[in-house]
Every structure is written in structure tokens, then in C-alpha cells.
Write a protein that holds these residues in place. Sequence first.
Motif, PDB file in Angstrom:
ATOM      1  N   GLU A 152      79.680  15.191  98.075  1.00 43.84           N
ATOM      2  CA  GLU A 152      80.206  13.852  98.374  1.00 43.84           C
ATOM      3  C   GLU A 152      79.071  12.912  98.776  1.00 43.84           C
TER       4      GLU A 152
ATOM      5  N   ILE B 152      75.962  13.079  97.877  1.00 42.77           N
ATOM      6  CA  ILE B 152      75.172  12.761  96.674  1.00 42.77           C
ATOM      7  C   ILE B 152      75.878  11.710  95.824  1.00 42.77           C
TER       8      ILE B 152
ATOM      9  N   ARG C 185      77.938   9.436  96.828  1.00 37.31           N
ATOM     10  CA  ARG C 185      77.868   8.137  97.500  1.00 37.31           C
ATOM     11  C   ARG C 185      76.468   7.553  97.419  1.00 37.31           C
ATOM     12  N   ILE C 186      75.454   8.405  97.550  1.00 33.79           N
ATOM     13  CA  ILE C 186      74.074   7.924  97.447  1.00 33.79           C
ATOM     14  C   ILE C 186      73.813   7.404  96.032  1.00 33.79           C
ATOM     15  N   ASP C 187      74.307   8.126  95.034  1.00 31.35           N
ATOM     16  CA  ASP C 187      74.146   7.666  93.654  1.00 31.35           C
ATOM     17  C   ASP C 187      74.743   6.278  93.482  1.00 31.35           C
TER      18      ASP C 187
ATOM     19  N   ALA D 170      72.653   3.708  95.505  1.00 32.06           N
ATOM     20  CA  ALA D 170      71.349   3.487  94.890  1.00 32.06           C
ATOM     21  C   ALA D 170      71.525   2.672  93.612  1.00 32.06           C
ATOM     22  N   GLY D 171      72.617   2.935  92.892  1.00 32.03           N
ATOM     23  CA  GLY D 171      72.911   2.138  91.695  1.00 32.03           C
ATOM     24  C   GLY D 171      73.053   0.666  92.034  1.00 32.03           C
TER      25      GLY D 171
ATOM     26  N   ALA E  58      71.768  -0.747  94.652  1.00 33.30           N
ATOM     27  CA  ALA E  58      70.466  -1.213  95.157  1.00 33.30           C
ATOM     28  C   ALA E  58      69.506  -1.520  94.016  1.00 33.30           C
ATOM     29  N   GLU E  59      69.679  -0.813  92.889  1.00 31.65           N
ATOM     30  CA  GLU E  59      68.741  -0.975  91.769  1.00 31.65           C
ATOM     31  C   GLU E  59      69.113  -2.118  90.836  1.00 31.65           C
TER      32      GLU E  59
ATOM     33  N   LEU F 266      72.734   3.642 102.962  1.00 28.78           N
ATOM     34  CA  LEU F 266      71.966   4.732 102.370  1.00 28.78           C
ATOM     35  C   LEU F 266      71.402   5.649 103.462  1.00 28.78           C
TER      36      LEU F 266
ATOM     37  N   GLU G 272      74.129   7.958 104.723  1.00 29.95           N
ATOM     38  CA  GLU G 272      74.463   9.022 103.774  1.00 29.95           C
ATOM     39  C   GLU G 272      73.356  10.064 103.697  1.00 29.95           C
ATOM     40  N   LEU G 273      72.105   9.599 103.798  1.00 27.43           N
ATOM     41  CA  LEU G 273      70.981  10.539 103.752  1.00 27.43           C
ATOM     42  C   LEU G 273      71.035  11.485 104.941  1.00 27.43           C
TER      43      LEU G 273
ATOM     44  N   ARG H  82      85.116  11.029 103.487  1.00 25.17           N
ATOM     45  CA  ARG H  82      84.709  10.441 104.756  1.00 25.17           C
ATOM     46  C   ARG H  82      85.011   8.940 104.736  1.00 25.17           C
TER      47      ARG H  82
ATOM     48  N   LEU I 293      64.434  -3.039  99.309  1.00 29.72           N
ATOM     49  CA  LEU I 293      65.608  -2.321  98.826  1.00 29.72           C
ATOM     50  C   LEU I 293      65.232  -1.311  97.743  1.00 29.72           C
TER      51      LEU I 293
ATOM     52  N   THR J 257      63.855   1.659  99.359  1.00 34.79           N
ATOM     53  CA  THR J 257      64.917   2.462  99.980  1.00 34.79           C
ATOM     54  C   THR J 257      65.640   3.298  98.930  1.00 34.79           C
ATOM     55  N   ALA J 258      65.965   2.661  97.810  1.00 31.10           N
ATOM     56  CA  ALA J 258      66.670   3.368  96.734  1.00 31.10           C
ATOM     57  C   ALA J 258      65.828   4.522  96.210  1.00 31.10           C
TER      58      ALA J 258
ATOM     59  N   ALA K 110      65.925   7.341  98.569  1.00 33.75           N
ATOM     60  CA  ALA K 110      67.209   8.043  98.504  1.00 33.75           C
ATOM     61  C   ALA K 110      67.264   8.962  97.289  1.00 33.75           C
ATOM     62  N   ARG K 111      66.848   8.446  96.133  1.00 33.13           N
ATOM     63  CA  ARG K 111      66.855   9.262  94.915  1.00 33.13           C
ATOM     64  C   ARG K 111      65.987  10.498  95.109  1.00 33.13           C
TER      65      ARG K 111
ATOM     66  N   ALA L 180      65.258  11.993  97.899  1.00 40.78           N
ATOM     67  CA  ALA L 180      65.894  12.925  98.829  1.00 40.78           C
ATOM     68  C   ALA L 180      66.968  13.744  98.111  1.00 40.78           C
ATOM     69  N   VAL L 181      67.726  13.106  97.228  1.00 42.07           N
ATOM     70  CA  VAL L 181      68.758  13.820  96.479  1.00 42.07           C
ATOM     71  C   VAL L 181      68.109  14.904  95.609  1.00 42.07           C
TER      72      VAL L 181
END
Lengths: 210, 210
Positions: free
Chosen positions: A125, A127, A129-131, A134-135, A137-138, A161, A164-165, B94, B196, B199-200, B203-204, B206-207
Amino acid sequence: MPSVPTTTGYALLGLLHVRPWTTYELAKQMQRSLHWFWPRAERRLYDEPKRLVAAGLAVARREHTGLRPRTVYAITDAGRAALRDWLSTPAAGRVVESESILRVFFADAGSLEQLQAGLDRMEAEAIERIDALAGLAETPPDDLPFPERGHITALLLRLLLDEELAVLRWARWARGTVAEWHGAGDPGSWDGATDLAATAARARAAVRGG
Amino acid sequence: MPSVPTTTGYALLGLLHVRPWTTYELAKQMQRSLHWFWPRAERRLYDEPKRLVAAGLAVARREHTGLRPRTVYAITDAGRAALRDWLSTPAAGRVVESESILRVFFADAGSLEQLQAGLDRMEAEAIERIDALAGLAETPPDDLPFPERGHITALLLRLLLDEELAVLRWARWARGTVAEWHGAGDPGSWDGATDLAATAARARAAVRGG
DNA sequence: CTCACTTACTGCACGCTGCACCATCGACGA
DNA sequence: TCGTCGATGGTGCAGCGTGCAGTAAGTGAG
């Protein structure tokens, strides 16, 4: 008599402050952005704007797409003033609701396998949310729907982020830790007390270190 | 017909699995521990156990302190079985609800001072919560109410503390960042997009780095 | 032309909250 | 002995909020 407006009402008012929207657009926008820190069901967004109108904070305009009617909401001056005032009022505390954590808390009522599956689910979950974050953010600045709000989005996405990390890192650590347990109710030789003391010390240091 | 039991029902069942409690004790216990990840109003805890009894998952015993009656609840075998089964069902995602974040999101409708006050408030709230959690974490093992559950508490407190630390660090960073803005709607020369993107990328990484 | 998807809503049962209200018990001091 | 204060042990009710079912029209792909 309802307490005009609720926090959800102010959330809608905040969106209307950016530009006018139809109810449907408000609902979709709510899912895309506010959803991360003020989740509300789509259902709610068909009643709440009516109350804003009743309170004079927004106005509704009936339009048509062919035969199908639709309602476009816009903020009023009174609405902008109310929003500004609201920003000075004390905020309710942060609320976290997590069935996954609840299940970890009662893990000793089940098996080690159930606990491990739960931790795997939490990692997946996080991962997901981070995806998604990050999407967002990018997104190149040129493609932003409201470039003049980019600095605020940058601020917020960093918080989301980072949260979630923290969950992701914990889930991986926890997975490794419980792998050595003998059962959900029996940690074997793992010394939780020492680990916890170190965590608490780290937290105290972070608070002081500000 | 109610959906027997709700998640809150299972939360209560989990507490009853540890030992029997009076309604009042359940309410207090809920505030002390479950409150961090499954917050429910005290009011709820006077209705919910009755439904567990109706479903045969718990039994109620009426007792008296002088003239004043009280109800003691205990889990049944059916209750233990239901709890075990529930641990295998998929958990709801969550949920984070934060009026403070909402106010940051709409900060450009107000002043820089309002935004800064909000960030200060977030930092203070994080410190409060860290203090409370660290206090729990520092309880010597001998004083724990349920030492046999210490390893689970250690797991959970680490997650809760890590989440709060992420908020604390962000609040301090954000406070420093907005200090250089020219207004809530004008970031001056601050380059949010670059921050940003970093940060992204973090995060990527870390995943992947799991 | 059909089918799937999007847009645009309403009704209803139920979960849940916050507040007001009620009453007793136990300990403490005046 | 009395007052009162905090902990104990609840109930009633208005109102917020969710999830699901139901209704219906527009839009684009095949």
C-alpha cells in the motif's frame, strides 16, 4: 440547525476560491487532491455546496448539456471573507485511521503468517501511494492545472511523500524483525524493549535538535 | 440490519481477547492505545459491545458497586474464532485526516502570517504527540500492564514515532522555506519545482532500494 | 447501432460524534 | 456531618458522513 459551514464546507469553498466548478468536477478534484488529507465520499459533494449557497458563501448557476442539467458553483465575496477568517481559526488535530495497524496490534490473537501477510500488504500500500504521489510530483510545471499554486503543491507533496516513506521503511524493518519471531505471541530472542528505548531516545533527540 | 461486526466491533473484540473489561475501562483503554490508529468517541463504546453480545461474540455480566450497576464484558469462543478469521480478511486502506494540511493547501487564500502560524501549530502538535508516544515507549517493562504483549507494542510505537518524526521534520523545513516567500501566494525566488523533483527522486529510490 | 464509460444526480440505512443530561461512589476538607 | 469534586457508568438526540442502489442523459469506439 447545521453548523454552517463544516470543515468539508470550507474545503469546497477553498476549491471554489481557485475557480468555479460543476458538482461533478468538484467531486473528481476532491478525489485527486484533497483525498490525501481530507477524504470525503463523492456523495457528500452533492449536498454540501447547497449549504454554501444557503449561507450566501457561494452561488449556483443551472446550465444544460443538451437535455441534461448541471450546476456550476462559484464563490462569493462573503465566501472569500469566510475562507480567510477560517484560516485563522484553530485546526482540529491530525487523525490517522488504519485497519492495518489495528490488525498488527491484535496480531497475538492470530498466527505469524497472518501478521506477515498484513505487513506485506502495508508495504504494498505504501508503494502504491508513493507511486501515485511521485507521479503527481513529476508533472512538468507547464502541465500543471494551476501553475500559480505550484509552490504550495510542492510543499504538500513533500510532506505526503515523507509520511509514506516512513511507513514503507517501517514495514520493511518490521517484516525483517518478525521473520525471527517464533509466533505472533512469541518474539523468540528479539529484544523489543531495547529497540524501543533506542527509538524513544532518537525521537527525544529529534525534538530537541530543532 | 447492522453489518455485524464493524471494524470498531473487532477492535473491541481484540481488547476483550486480552481480558474482560467494564464498558468504562474499555472506553479509557481505547483512548490510551487504540486512539492512535483507530480513534472512536467514548459514546460509541457504550453501544458497540451490546452488538457483540447480540452476535454471540461476547457475554455481558451485570455487577454492582454499591447501588451503582456496571457491565463487565468477556469474549466467547465464537468471539475468539471471529477475531482470528477477521485477521485474515483484507484491511481497509490507511486514512489521514488533517485540517492543518487542508489549511496549507488553501494558504494562498490568506496571508503568509496565517500560513506560518499553521506550520508552527503543526510542529507543536507533532512534538506533543512525540512526547506522549516516547513516554509510553519509556515505560519500564516491569510496569507494563500486559508484558506478554510488549513485543507488539514495541513494533507499533516505532511506527507511530517514525510517522510523527516525519511530520516534525517537515514542519521545521517548511517553516524555514516559507520564511523566504514574499506572500502565501508568492514564493519569491524559491524553486519549488526543483525541490519537488528531488523529493520524488528520493522516494523512487527508496521504493527500489527495498 | 451498440456498448461502455462519463456526467449528474437522489434516497436511504447505518456508522459515528459531540453535547447535554442523569445518577452514584469515594475521598477530602471544613 | 456536610459539601463538593473527580471518577464511574451510563442514555438521548441532532446532525455529519459513507456506501450502495437506483435513475438518466451525453459521448466516443468499434
